[in-house]
Design a protein around this motif. Structure first.
Motif, PDB file in Angstrom:
ATOM      1  N   SER A 194       9.239 -14.987  33.429  1.00 13.57           N
ATOM      2  CA  SER A 194       8.840 -13.650  32.997  1.00 13.57           C
ATOM      3  C   SER A 194       9.775 -12.591  33.565  1.00 13.57           C
ATOM      4  N   SER A 200       5.971 -10.734  29.645  1.00 11.04           N
ATOM      5  CA  SER A 200       4.782 -11.014  30.442  1.00 11.04           C
ATOM      6  C   SER A 200       4.574 -12.512  30.615  1.00 11.04           C
ATOM      7  N   GLU A 201       3.803 -12.878  31.641  1.00  6.54           N
ATOM      8  CA  GLU A 201       3.518 -14.297  31.859  1.00  6.54           C
ATOM      9  C   GLU A 201       2.677 -14.864  30.725  1.00  6.54           C
ATOM     10  N   VAL A 204       5.098 -15.782  28.157  1.00  7.26           N
ATOM     11  CA  VAL A 204       5.785 -17.000  28.595  1.00  7.26           C
ATOM     12  C   VAL A 204       4.944 -18.222  28.253  1.00  7.26           C
TER      13      VAL A 204
END
Length: 237
Positions: A194, A200-201, A204
């Protein structure tokens, strides 16, 4: 042949093009990926980009030494002038007119293989001002072919780019998905990915799941193994 982005190979392919042009005494040379039914140029010298567009749009349909024909015949090297001796030229009128329009008098195709798998094609074009193709030309071409199979096929940049290309062509991964799985292969965590990619995670995780689905794997370990040891699935590409 359709154009493809040129990989950063630290000028390595410029040297290959120079070697081909000088050794074979030819005005135009091209190195291209072999992708199923089409060839995609990596680097070329002496061609106008319109040549590739016209070839792909139909001018190359009757090319008697296309890489598809050479591979299908189980050959590794073919000359246009030599091949024409066994063919009815009237059936190749469109292609021969195309060659003439582009200023080319003769051509050569040879295939670089990784084991049994055709991986890279090389095209060499001679104008009327270039020396004609001879038996000596064939001997030089065969020596260059062996040299390139040993040195070009295993060039780290070529290998990396080919793996990335097959993730696109064979598995349909998007550019972002290829970036994500490449970072996974480097051992990056979701947080690392990220940060590196500026996403953003949650995004991801979405890219990872989509990539897993396309690759037919279910874990990061399997993904890492696939990218770090691509020999098996590349051979079926």
């Amino acid at each position: 042949m359709t154009q493809a982005p040129r990989p950063d190979l630290s000028g390595g392919l410029d040297g290959v093009l120079t070697l081909l042009s000088q050794s074979l005494r030819a005005s135009a040379t091209v190195v291209y990926w072999i992708d199923a039914t089409k060839g995609s140029p990596i680097a070329h010298h002496g061609y106008e980009n319109a040549y590739f567009e016209r070839y792909e749009q139909g001018a190359g349909r009757d090319d008697p030494i296309s890489f598809q024909t050479v591979v299908r015949q189980g050959s590794r090297l073919a000359f246009l002038s030599q091949t024409l001796k066994t063919l009815d030229r009237s059936r190749l009128g469109g292609f021969m007119h195309f060659m003439s329009d582009c200023g080319f008098a003769d051509a050569m195709t040879f295939i670089l293989r990784d084991g049994d798998r055709p991986m890279i094609g090389v095209g060499v074009m001679k104008t009327h001002d270039d020396p004609p193709m001879t038996e000596e030309t064939a001997a030089v071409a065969q020596a260059i072919q062996s040299y390139l199979e040993t040195n070009l096929i295993h060039h780290p940049g070529i290998r990396r780019h080919y793996v990335d290309r097959q993730l696109d062509v064979k598995f349909g991964l998007s550019r972002r998905e290829r970036e994500v799985v490449g970072l996974i292969a480097d051992g990056a965590s979701n947080h690392d990915i990220s940060v590196v990619l500026g996403i953003s995670e949650a995004t991801v995780k979405t890219h990872i799941q989509r990539s897993f689905d396309k690759l037919g794997v279910s874990s990061r370990t399997a993904t890492m193994r696939m990218l770090l040891q691509p020999e098996h699935w590349l051979r079926s590409a």
